[in-house]
Write an enzyme that holds these catalytic residues in place. Structure first.
Site, PDB file in Angstrom:
ATOM      1  CE1 TYR B 130     -28.139  30.996 -62.021  1.00 40.46           C
ATOM      2  CE2 TYR B 130     -30.387  30.895 -61.217  1.00 40.46           C
ATOM      3  CZ  TYR B 130     -29.129  31.471 -61.204  1.00 40.46           C
ATOM      4  OH  TYR B 130     -28.868  32.513 -60.347  1.00 40.46           O
ATOM      5  CG  ASP B 158     -22.505  35.123 -61.643  1.00 42.96           C
ATOM      6  OD1 ASP B 158     -23.544  34.428 -61.705  1.00 42.96           O
ATOM      7  OD2 ASP B 158     -22.518  36.354 -61.494  1.00 42.96           O
ATOM      8  CG  HIS B 258     -25.397  36.647 -59.094  1.00 43.38           C
ATOM      9  ND1 HIS B 258     -25.447  35.647 -60.041  1.00 43.38           N
ATOM     10  CD2 HIS B 258     -26.574  36.558 -58.429  1.00 43.38           C
ATOM     11  CE1 HIS B 258     -26.588  34.989 -59.934  1.00 43.38           C
ATOM     12  NE2 HIS B 258     -27.291  35.512 -58.963  1.00 43.38           N
TER      13      HIS B 258
HETATM   14  C1  FMN Z   1     -33.222  38.407 -55.014  1.00 43.89           C
HETATM   15  C2  FMN Z   1     -32.356  38.227 -56.203  1.00 43.89           C
HETATM   16  C3  FMN Z   1     -32.487  37.104 -56.999  1.00 43.89           C
HETATM   17  C4  FMN Z   1     -31.679  36.946 -58.103  1.00 43.89           C
HETATM   18  N1  FMN Z   1     -31.867  35.861 -58.926  1.00 43.89           N
HETATM   19  C5  FMN Z   1     -31.084  35.719 -60.014  1.00 43.89           C
HETATM   20  C6  FMN Z   1     -31.275  34.628 -60.883  1.00 43.89           C
HETATM   21  O1  FMN Z   1     -32.164  33.827 -60.676  1.00 43.89           O
HETATM   22  N2  FMN Z   1     -30.457  34.517 -61.957  1.00 43.89           N
HETATM   23  C7  FMN Z   1     -29.465  35.418 -62.205  1.00 43.89           C
HETATM   24  O2  FMN Z   1     -28.730  35.289 -63.191  1.00 43.89           O
HETATM   25  N3  FMN Z   1     -29.277  36.473 -61.395  1.00 43.89           N
HETATM   26  C8  FMN Z   1     -30.061  36.646 -60.311  1.00 43.89           C
HETATM   27  N4  FMN Z   1     -29.858  37.718 -59.511  1.00 43.89           N
HETATM   28  C9  FMN Z   1     -28.855  38.720 -59.878  1.00 43.89           C
HETATM   29  C10 FMN Z   1     -29.457  39.821 -60.738  1.00 43.89           C
HETATM   30  O3  FMN Z   1     -29.730  39.312 -62.023  1.00 43.89           O
HETATM   31  C11 FMN Z   1     -28.499  41.014 -60.925  1.00 43.89           C
HETATM   32  O4  FMN Z   1     -27.241  40.560 -61.377  1.00 43.89           O
HETATM   33  C12 FMN Z   1     -28.293  41.866 -59.669  1.00 43.89           C
HETATM   34  O5  FMN Z   1     -29.454  41.893 -58.905  1.00 43.89           O
HETATM   35  C13 FMN Z   1     -27.897  43.268 -60.086  1.00 43.89           C
HETATM   36  O6  FMN Z   1     -27.605  44.066 -58.999  1.00 43.89           O
HETATM   37  P1  FMN Z   1     -28.645  45.109 -58.357  1.00 43.89           P
HETATM   38  O7  FMN Z   1     -29.659  44.297 -57.637  1.00 43.89           O
HETATM   39  O8  FMN Z   1     -27.778  45.902 -57.439  1.00 43.89           O
HETATM   40  O9  FMN Z   1     -29.221  45.932 -59.480  1.00 43.89           O
HETATM   41  C14 FMN Z   1     -30.690  37.882 -58.413  1.00 43.89           C
HETATM   42  C15 FMN Z   1     -30.547  39.005 -57.603  1.00 43.89           C
HETATM   43  C16 FMN Z   1     -31.362  39.195 -56.503  1.00 43.89           C
HETATM   44  C17 FMN Z   1     -31.209  40.424 -55.691  1.00 43.89           C
END
Ligand code: FMN
Ligand code: FMN
Ligand code: FMN
Ligand code: FMN
Lengths: 367, 367, 367, 367
Positions: B130, B158, B258
């Site tokens: 990040y 994003d 995301h």
């Molecule tokens: C609880 C949670 C925390 C997340 N934290 C991050 C993060 O710290 N950094 C990031 O790039 N994406 C984060 N994401 C996004 C995930 O990397 C990913 O893009 C997304 O969960 C994919 O969709 P899906 O959950 O339907 O498979 C997070 C998603 C969730 C659900």
């Protein structure tokens, strides 16, 4: 079912009531999330056919020639394993009804009566071949089918591997002891291993055990060389494969996703049909299956380029409700609906359907 | 979950039952009206793949090389903050399961275990960056990741600003005291401020506080110059940005919204993928995420031009239900489904998927 | 509403609870079967915008110039008759809130406070003109609006005839005695005739009574000649009419179906917008209204070619729940959402939205 | 219905309450799965018309000339058999109301009052001809119609065979003894045979018994030669048939699927209309029917190329609720709605509708 049912839907309901829940699940379910199973029906519902008028047609001629066999209708019964699951008379009852109606019955490699006994009934029969691990057994089956006057060999090319039927896995579904793969020699005859809930179903294990995992165009060539019967490939959806089928000497292909029981995510047969029809351009016959539940569905398939359709579950539902008479009812309903559909669209027969205007109904609901 | 679940959907249900409601909401929810969250799933359900037959494939080779890392599957675990929210073993459990299955785990800047401790587990790791306000801390993280043999840097582009997750705001959601941003130095380590219902959630405030609000292509260039690891940009949806990514030296981009947690109104990743694939024309690798819940979804992503997918929530659901073993279950389900999907579509491996015919299922209901 | 609502949907629910049912029906309903009313919302939900990333934008500048008026946001309050139906402070409360937020308020010919009293509040005001039977009264209104420093004249061209609002007919809806057409002279001031269930509603009768039934381009030319204020035509949907508006000297048109209250069967404003934008090709400003309920909707309108939007019912809902403060809440929610949407899509301001990639989300449900 | 209903929907509900269930089913149902019946409504709901503004229209002129008959509206009452099923005054009541409103009534071959008695009422009448087995009876009917000053002959070409109306079969529906085919001589006058549940309905049997099963273009030529009245063909959907109709001297065709009562799977009339309009290119008049329930539907039909519409079930619903007065109510509602629709879209009359911009509303629901 005291009163004769009016629609396949009524037979379906009666069958659900008549069968043990896990048998109902086995016959009616599909693989994984059943997206393709539902797509098979939805695809038909979206198609609209524009009737022609004033063609002077009164009594349409419904007869067709499918894979070299004369049929009273552009329909045949699809290969379905183990008919005795639904009624003690199993394939014999279905063969009798099919004979009465004059439509071909495709007998499955995994039929629960012997080819010989079914052939004794006397109607037009087709033989469905699964690509067994034991080449000798394949040769044996082909020889028997030829000797018994089966009219074509339908090689199923979309299985194995066996699709993941989650309902069966959850139910720990297995065959009763008196339902066997009657055409196979021991030990392949018995689907012995008990299914345990959560593990692969007993039928899946048996199927994977007896069937050769790798089937290729080379094997098709081998079949082509080793039988004099017309060759049908069942389970083709991609136009490129249909062209390969033509090039390997197939007389017909069945555009099919195996009733939504194999790859969940495949298009409906009837949705895949137009591209296939365009690609083969008449060089082989085209059958289609999956979701045919009304005579009008048959007409839609013809309008989109099929020469005929295979009927799967509806026949088993009829069998489950009333044995031979139940199958007769199902086939009679479809015959009446189809004949009526030809008359209402001004078609003198199946061939005229190819010329009907096809559009797509959208049934958005306003609120 | 006494019996091994058969589908990700079953794991999801078990996770909902196992987690406190506000934690469930945090992990499963999306931003605003969750239109994009639902679109992620709907996009997959609409895609149909046409299987090939008779290719002679038996045991497909599922292995892939993603962002320079060998993986047994064209899948990696997506970066997700604070795994310890779902299980005390947090990232350690996930790392162990990912190692067992042989797929890369992307460790988040906001992981709740230290990079060092996770690296000690020993599987292939990626590092998600990040864009922190404190450039020194970024340098520190990059150096640590390199030293610990992380295989790539995935810069998330994003976020910020943090999407409006209304469920969290309504729940006044905040981290328990023992869940911290383990890689950051004090005071950024602690997500202390309590959320009050109706105000911004505590996590949102913390994220906005530590992260630099303005991230630009100049910063990407800086990262590119300051690490020798492959560079992945996560969160690209517009083809023009994908081309800029190529021009700025990205080795891969993740086509992602995301998980429906940032801009509500964005297209599904898999819906945005084809235009991105066309624009980059093979000049960098393409990963996609959002809504992957079945092995068939992975195949659909590959057919539309992706080299692999990231798995988000399903991994956390597995973690919540049974720690390391739950994650193993999730990854095993997806591996089995994907292997099966390759076999059922006649693909020898991921590369063959690119050649599958893609159409769109419409499942209109007639009444 | 003790806690500050997070969404316009929450304000809507609170307003429904706060208002007498027939007043709720009057403000929220549409004409006939309300197909167009629903289409207004559905059109926004179907649009997807693809965010840009790495643009380095932090604090977007939301300001806009609409019809010659500076606004802090590309939004203005739509003309709505009789604000006092929803709160005793009526237009005065709305004017104060609009002033606080820095957005123009369009005061309706049928406002329930006098132009003079509303102008005394001091924010930027626009004047909405209905084409009254009495030309002298029109002249009087224009002169007063100019004298009071109203910034433009917005001539509503999609009414009369008054749309058939069946809810009002069924409710026999009529104005309370203390809500009057404050700008008109007696006898047009009072909407006296009681509505009887089943007959035309009292408001419909009054409107048809005071308004000239035939409005033509010649009248537009007359208005253009008789005021020095910028001229806006409200209620244009056909691109050919938009071009005529340009040719008759309009400074802006509002692409609008009158909130689904006039011709039921008209397309959503935002659905009609692209063709209008293409036809006018920048020769006049474009506003759009109908169904804007979220800051993201505003961004969608801009991406499709609008310069700004009008806000209708949400403002009245805010007024109904908490007077001036309720309107402030509504405008603040939309401001925050819009600012956030700009930041999340990498837009430095409204103008950048025009360059966003627009696609259409389909949210078919598989089962 | 103490209060005058506001919409056709209200009349429909009142009719359902007033009629015996099996009579309700007979009039409101369609054939088979009623897919086409629903498609008729859905097709209208999907169409959006873009209003024109500032055209200066106040009181639109709604009059039209249809098949050589002057009508106050571009509407006529469709041929419907046996009006006495719904009210003892049957066709006499409908004729009186149609005369009052000034719209043509199409009297069916199977009317339950004699042509002579209906003609005595005195409004403009059309005569619908079914192709009877008995050619002498056809000649007799044509001569009577001419003598009684009927203004055109509308030959129905989409029947027989009679569509399968499953509701009627299930209900064992048959006519009460006092409802007869009043124009026919014995024994065809009486629809005597009782229906038995599950068998073909009594009406279906009677219809098939009296009507000639084969109708061809040769017969059309014969009709053309044997009457001096304008000739209308009802039940054309395919553009090729519309062209043939022109070539056989038809003055008009009715684009119709017989209210969803014949071929289930046919497109909606209004969906088939554009292709037909393009093919005939003004060489004959076009009427359309099926699902017209609002004045706006009429406008949509005109915009898509029709010269007028036929009204089916709504007229019977009105009849069922209140005899002549009920029919008047129905026609008055449609007249008011249509007049209002013209005014709201800026049309001076039916002809102007052809120039309205037509788009398609999609009302996807987001969740
Ligand atoms: C609880 C949670 C925390 C997340 N934290 C991050 C993060 O710290 N950094 C990031 O790039 N994406 C984060 N994401 C996004 C995930 O990397 C990913 O893009 C997304 O969960 C994919 O969709 P899906 O959950 O339907 O498979 C997070 C998603 C969730 C659900
Ligand atoms: C219970 C069941 C067993 C089947 N067994 C076979 C089989 O042994 N061989 C085969 O080629 N297809 C088999 N099929 C597939 C059918 O031949 C056919 O493709 C499918 O049922 C058509 O779809 P429908 O049931 O919707 O009509 C089976 C289908 C079902 C439902
Ligand atoms: C209760 C009510 C009264 C309205 N009064 C007027 C009016 O007097 N003049 C006018 O031009 N539009 C009027 N409108 C239409 C609005 O200006 C605007 O076009 C519409 O409300 C926008 O749609 P929305 O409510 O979905 O935002 C009115 C709308 C409503 C709901
Ligand atoms: C109860 C009933 C009886 C009908 N009888 C006839 C008939 O005798 N001759 C004919 O040409 N059409 C007949 N029709 C069809 C109508 O003329 C017309 O095409 C249809 O009703 C139009 O659709 P709508 O009912 O949705 O308006 C009948 C329709 C209904 C509902």
């Amino acid at each position: 079912m005291p009163v004769r049912p009016l629609t396949i839907g009524e037979v379906e309901q009666a069958a659900e009531a008549a069968l043990p829940p896990e048998t109902w699940d086995f016959v009616s379910g599909g693989s994984d999330a059943e997206v393709t199973l539902r797509a098979n029906r939805a695809a038909f519902d979206r198609i609209a056919l524009t009737p022609r008028v004033l063609t002077g047609v009164t009594a349409p001629d419904t007869s067709a020639r499918l894979a070299g066999t004369d049929s009273t209708l552009p329909m045949a019964v699809a290969p379905i394993a183990y008919h005795r699951l639904y009624h003690p008379d199993g394939e014999l009852a279905v063969a009798r009804a099919a004979k009465t109606l004059g439509v071909p019955l495709t007998v499955a490699t995994l039929s629960s009566h012997r080819l010989e006994d079914i052939a004794a009934v006397g109607g037009p029969l087709w033989f469905q071949l699964y690509w067994l691990r034991d080449r000798g057994q394949i040769v044996d089956l082909l020889r028997r089918a030829e000797a018994l006057d089966f009219r074509c060999v339908m090689l199923t090319v979309d299985c194995p591997p066996y699709g993941r039927r989650l309902r069966d896995v959850r139910n720990g579904f297995r065959l009763p002891h008196d339902v066997v793969a009657a055409n196979l020699a021991d030990p392949h005859r018995h689907v012995a291993r008990a299914g345990e809930p959560g593990a692969a179903s007993a039928i899946a294990s048996h199927t994977d055990a007896i069937m050769h995992p790798a089937l290729s165009w080379r094997d098709v060539a081998w079949v082509r060389e080793n039988t004099r019967l017309p060759l049908v490939l069942k389970g083709v959806l991609d136009p490129r494969d249909a062209v390969l089928a033509v090039e390997h000497g197939a007389d017909a292909v069945v555009v099919s996703n195996h009733g939504g029981r194999q790859f969940d995510g495949a298009p409906a047969g009837v949705a895949a049909l137009p591209a296939v029809a365009e690609a083969v351009a008449g060089r082989c016959e085209l059958l289609v299956d999956g979701g045919v539940r009304h005579g009008t569905d048959v007409l839609k398939a013809l309008a989109l380029g099929a020469d005929g359709v295979l009927l799967g579950r509806p026949v088993m539902w009829g069998l489950a409700t009333d044995g031979e008479r139940g199958v007769e009812t199902v086939l009679t309903i479809l015959r009446e609906e189809f004949t009526h559909a030809l008359a209402l669209t001004g078609c003198a027969g199946p061939a005229a359907a190819r010329d009907l205007r096809v559009t797509h109904v959208r049934e958005d609901r306003p609120c």
